[in-house]
Design a protein around this motif. Structure first.
Motif, PDB file in Angstrom:
ATOM      1  N   ARG A  79       0.839  -1.215   0.000  1.00 12.30           N
ATOM      2  CA  ARG A  79       0.000   0.000   0.000  1.00 12.30           C
ATOM      3  C   ARG A  79       0.861   1.247   0.000  1.00 12.30           C
ATOM      4  N   ALA A  80       1.921   1.248   0.805  1.00 13.31           N
ATOM      5  CA  ALA A  80       2.803   2.415   0.851  1.00 13.31           C
ATOM      6  C   ALA A  80       3.505   2.609  -0.492  1.00 13.31           C
ATOM      7  N   GLN A  81       3.887   1.486  -1.141  1.00 12.99           N
ATOM      8  CA  GLN A  81       4.536   1.598  -2.441  1.00 12.99           C
ATOM      9  C   GLN A  81       3.603   2.211  -3.481  1.00 12.99           C
ATOM     10  N   ARG A  82       2.331   1.722  -3.499  1.00 10.03           N
ATOM     11  CA  ARG A  82       1.381   2.248  -4.475  1.00 10.03           C
ATOM     12  C   ARG A  82       1.067   3.715  -4.220  1.00 10.03           C
ATOM     13  N   LEU A  83       0.875   4.052  -2.944  1.00  8.16           N
ATOM     14  CA  LEU A  83       0.594   5.449  -2.615  1.00  8.16           C
ATOM     15  C   LEU A  83       1.773   6.335  -2.969  1.00  8.16           C
ATOM     16  N   GLY A  84       2.981   5.821  -2.703  1.00  5.19           N
ATOM     17  CA  GLY A  84       4.172   6.594  -3.048  1.00  5.19           C
ATOM     18  C   GLY A  84       4.306   6.784  -4.548  1.00  5.19           C
ATOM     19  N   GLY A  85       4.006   5.734  -5.333  1.00  9.24           N
ATOM     20  CA  GLY A  85       4.079   5.849  -6.794  1.00  9.24           C
ATOM     21  C   GLY A  85       3.085   6.850  -7.339  1.00  9.24           C
ATOM     22  N   MET A  86       1.867   6.855  -6.804  1.00  7.78           N
ATOM     23  CA  MET A  86       0.843   7.778  -7.292  1.00  7.78           C
ATOM     24  C   MET A  86       1.161   9.216  -6.919  1.00  7.78           C
ATOM     25  N   THR A  87       1.643   9.446  -5.694  1.00  7.42           N
ATOM     26  CA  THR A  87       1.960  10.821  -5.299  1.00  7.42           C
ATOM     27  C   THR A  87       3.210  11.321  -6.021  1.00  7.42           C
ATOM     28  N   TYR A  88       4.146  10.414  -6.314  1.00  9.04           N
ATOM     29  CA  TYR A  88       5.288  10.801  -7.147  1.00  9.04           C
ATOM     30  C   TYR A  88       4.802  11.251  -8.526  1.00  9.04           C
TER      31      TYR A  88
ATOM     32  N   VAL B 190       8.672  16.516  -7.874  1.00  2.00           N
ATOM     33  CA  VAL B 190       9.019  17.898  -8.201  1.00  2.00           C
ATOM     34  C   VAL B 190      10.498  18.003  -8.540  1.00  2.00           C
ATOM     35  N   LEU B 191      11.324  17.339  -7.733  1.00  2.00           N
ATOM     36  CA  LEU B 191      12.766  17.362  -7.955  1.00  2.00           C
ATOM     37  C   LEU B 191      13.121  16.727  -9.298  1.00  2.00           C
ATOM     38  N   ALA B 192      12.424  15.644  -9.643  1.00  2.00           N
ATOM     39  CA  ALA B 192      12.711  14.950 -10.902  1.00  2.00           C
ATOM     40  C   ALA B 192      12.493  15.869 -12.097  1.00  2.00           C
ATOM     41  N   VAL B 193      11.423  16.655 -12.081  1.00  2.00           N
ATOM     42  CA  VAL B 193      11.131  17.550 -13.201  1.00  2.00           C
ATOM     43  C   VAL B 193      12.185  18.637 -13.298  1.00  2.00           C
ATOM     44  N   ALA B 194      12.597  19.168 -12.165  1.00  2.00           N
ATOM     45  CA  ALA B 194      13.613  20.220 -12.190  1.00  2.00           C
ATOM     46  C   ALA B 194      14.927  19.710 -12.759  1.00  2.00           C
ATOM     47  N   ILE B 195      15.300  18.473 -12.385  1.00  2.00           N
ATOM     48  CA  ILE B 195      16.551  17.918 -12.881  1.00  2.00           C
ATOM     49  C   ILE B 195      16.427  17.573 -14.361  1.00  2.00           C
ATOM     50  N   ALA B 196      15.242  17.107 -14.765  1.00  2.00           N
ATOM     51  CA  ALA B 196      15.055  16.655 -16.149  1.00  2.00           C
ATOM     52  C   ALA B 196      14.874  17.803 -17.132  1.00  2.00           C
TER      53      ALA B 196
END
Length: 769
Positions: free
Chosen positions: A413-422, A504-510
């Motif tokens: 559950r934590a993995q899925r929630l983390g993937g969706m919020t990412y 958010v960090l991923a978009v800034a780096i990309a």
């Protein structure tokens, strides 16, 4: 707990740092709008004003400024002067009120407070500009177009004591090619003060205005007749002029002739060849002036300007003497109007019927085409976002996500929630960045993908951010010890924030990277309505986040990860090095933008920042004393560093080298006109993909030999800093970011290659030459 969940400490740093840096990115990008630049978008032949209205508008071809001459303040019943001062780049010109064979005059539209009325432009005397078989009338160098402003007798000064003058101006600027430009200007003028800083320019403009002659002249149309010797019909397409009242000092001189009537005379006719001028006592005479093939009905009056030759005008102005004279001539006789091609009534009716019948089909076809373009852009954005995960600039994010997935262990559950919020963080960040880009472009800025890294301030801030992240990963400090306990505990109770901030960090780096399919999609998006454009940006985010969402929902994908344990602490500290590598890259980018002094200053500032962070993690009196010392040191270095960072380097493009020449639109056009093939590398120092392609493909010996064998001129367009001309060229190719590689073959449309450039692709393209 910290050794088992290091990713929470990473999120602690991202929590405050990213929110502040993301705001500063937007603020820095918005601050660029203060540079009032206008650039033309080729496909639409329009220009837009950058930022809020100001007295100055700068384009790659002219600098235009709204100026005023109000030495005694604004007084009821008096007259003062406004003007548009245009400074042309070498070889460029704008036009007089009669542009000649081609061109358009500059137009001014005023918005003035009640009680102020602007008159017409008092046009300075132009120069003849011969372009091939055509002759135009206009201005090069600097020209001031003065306008008288009448103050009403009942004028009342505003309570502020300032009058706001607004001007919308449009002009056509030409060299060989012509570009319509426009600008909005605003100038505050003190009612009771003295505004006269451009007095010399107004004096010169006044001396350059033609003086009206008191005596009227005469224009005699030569009637149609038969030649006495041959019997041939002599057409009534010639006219002779007599201009009395000129100063006696002009008698015997050859004068320049400028007609104010646009479609009356053949402007390209040469004196001494197609017509003659002479003096009949005190009267200047022009004989056999040819009339235009586009002439209309015979007017009752003509207006002409006679001027000194260009080489004599400067001396006359220096002595305060006039340089030109205007004469109004009564027309005697009638000429036959030119016969223009017309369409028969029956054919006109048929064409109109066909147009009406085709209109619904055209509208439907256009709608279908727009829909197809949208779906193509969305698909390209989705695929481009997927491929973006393979770009080198996204590598640090992969490490963060590995820590995140491992930290959740077997908690599905934590993995899925983390993937969706990412995914939510990625998509929202793409849309915010896209909205900021579209908003700045709507304000007139010529920007494209990666625009925020064209600002040295943003590059320096990102370097500071990644330094802090690297120090945090290396274990030098923990934000939990520096933040209020309520903040730290709130973050611990909301682990989904970790995933959102990593998105958010991923978009800034990309953002410096442009993946295949992504460039074309962004090129489409730039010209779409805002809602559709944001859909394309959202598609990019969905594509980038999709692998992580799938990984969080498919257990088999994460089966290879070991269980949470001490290995995560080792991995966490190892991931500090990619962060520091990113800092090295950002410092290198800043060196290209602002010079090596700025890069050294940034390194010193980052060192002081690291010392400050270290001092703040001490305890007792050492923390206070060393913290204050480090803070003061940081402030001193920042005071010295900021001016260096914000100063532009002398010339980035000048460093292109002997083989690679700096790009310019003029150079490209000249090479194409000479029939030479050209390869253009649109690049930027902050574009990681550009640097990879440069080293793996463009510097390849086989590729360079193929360029030489086919005599291809290599040009490099460096977009490291904002350059409206390069932005315009990218848009003409259907792109809005770098890298872009274009091969211009003689007689063919430009060939745009893929973003991940390969040796085989370049060699195959060169075989077509």
């Amino acid at each position: 707990m910290h050794s088992l969940f290091p990713h929470r400490r990473l999120a602690d740093s991202a929590l405050l740092l990213w929110l502040s840096v993301f705001f500063l990115i937007a603020a820095s990008a918005l601050s660029t709008s203060a540079r009032a630049e206008i650039t033309l978008k080729n496909s639409h032949l329009s220009a837009a004003v950058a930022g809020a209205a100001s007295p100055v508008v700068q384009t790659p071809r002219v600098r235009a400024e709204l100026v005023a001459q109000v030495p005694d303040g604004i007084t009821a019943g008096q007259t003062f002067w406004l003007g548009l001062k245009i400074e042309h780049q070498p070889d460029w010109h704008t036009y007089w009120k009669n542009a000649g064979d081609s061109g358009l005059p500059t137009e001014l539209q005023w918005q003035l407070p009640a009680g102020l009325t602007a008159g017409a432009i008092d046009w300075p005397t132009p120069h003849a500009l011969r372009v091939g078989p055509l002759v135009n009338y206009g201005y090069e160098g600097m020209v001031l177009l003065p306008v008288p402003v009448t103050v009403a007798d009942d004028f009342k000064a505003p309570a502020s004591g300032m009058v706001e003058v607004q001007l919308n101006a449009s002009w056509l600027v030409c060299r060989v090619e012509c570009i319509p430009e426009s600008g909005s200007f605003q100038l505050p003028i003190a009612v009771q003060g003295s505004t006269a800083s451009h007095g010399d320019a107004f004096v010169k403009a006044q001396l350059a205005q033609p003086r009206l002659l008191k005596q009227a002249g005469q224009a005699q149309v030569q009637p149609e007749a038969q030649s006495p010797g041959t019997g041939n019909v002599l057409r009534d397409d010639r006219i002779s002029l007599r201009v009395p009242g000129l100063p006696a000092s002009l008698q015997g001189q050859t004068l320049e002739f400028y007609p104010e009537n646009g479609d009356t005379f053949k402007h390209a006719a040469e004196a001494g060849k197609d017509w003659t001028q002479r003096w009949d006592g005190a009267v200047w005479v022009a004989e056999n002036l040819p009339l235009s093939d586009m002439r209309g009905d015979t007017p009752q009056q003509l207006a002409v300007v006679l001027a000194l030759s260009p080489e004599k005008r400067a001396a006359a102005q220096d002595q305060g003497q006039p340089v030109a004279w205007r004469s109004e001539l009564a027309v005697a006789g009638q000429w036959t109007p030119a016969t223009l091609a017309t369409v028969s009534p029956a054919l006109a009716a048929a064409l109109e019927a066909n147009k009406s019948a085709a209109q619904p089909a055209t509208t439907a076809g256009s709608s279908a085409g727009n829909s197809a373009s949208l779906w193509a852009a969305l698909l390209g954005g989705l695929i481009g976002g997927l491929i973006l995960n393979l770009m080198p600039c996204v590598f640090p994010v992969l490490a963060i996500k590995v820590l995140g997935f491992a930290g959740h262990g077997q908690n599905r559950r934590a993995q899925r929630l983390g993937g969706m919020t990412y995914a939510l963080g990625v998509v929202l960040s793409f849309m915010v960045l896209g909205a900021l880009l579209l908003g700045l472009r709507a304000a007139g800025q010529q920007l494209g993908w990666g625009f925020q890294l064209q600002s040295p301030v943003v590059v320096a801030l990102l370097a500071g951010l990644f330094t802090l992240l690297g120090l945090n990963l290396a274990g030098l400090f923990e934000f939990g010890r520096m933040l209020p306990s309520s903040w730290a505990s709130a973050q611990a109770r909301n682990p989904v924030l970790d995933s959102f901030l990593s998105g958010v960090l991923a978009v800034a780096i990309a953002s410096p990277c442009t993946a295949p399919f992504m460039g074309a999609s962004l090129g489409f998006a730039i010209d779409m309505p805002p809602a559709q454009a944001l859909m394309v940006f959202a598609a990019l985010g969905v594509g980038m986040a999709l692998p992580y969402v799938l990984a969080s929902f498919v257990p088999a994908v994460l089966g290879w990860l070991p269980r949470p344990g001490p290995w995560m602490e080792t991995f966490r500290r190892a991931m500090a090095f990619p962060m520091f590598a990113t800092v090295i890259w950002l410092v290198w980018v800043l060196g290209h933008q602002s010079g090596m002094d700025a890069a050294a200053a940034l390194l010193a500032l980052l060192l002081a920042l690291a010392a400050l962070i270290w001092a703040l993690n001490l305890s007792g009196k050492s923390r206070v004393a060393l913290g204050i010392a480090a803070l003061l040191l940081s402030a001193v270095i920042a005071y010295q560093a900021v001016p260096l960072i914000t100063t532009q380097a002398a010339s980035v493009q000048a460093q292109a080298g002997e083989r690679w020449q700096p790009w310019s639109a003029d150079k490209l056009q000249a090479l194409q006109a000479a029939g030479q093939p050209v390869f253009v590398d649109f690049t930027a120092a902050w574009c990681v993909t550009c640097q990879v392609n440069k080293r793996t493909t463009l510097n390849n010996a086989e590729v360079l030999a193929a360029f030489d064998a086919r005599k291809v001129q290599l040009l490099r367009a460096d977009w490291t800093r904002q350059d409206p001309a390069i932005t315009q060229a990218l848009q003409a190719l259907g792109r809005s970011g770098v890298p872009v590689y274009a091969l211009y073959a003689p007689g063919k449309s430009p060939l745009v290659m893929t973003e991940l450039l390969s040796k085989s692709e370049v060699l195959d393209a060169l075989k077509s030459l």
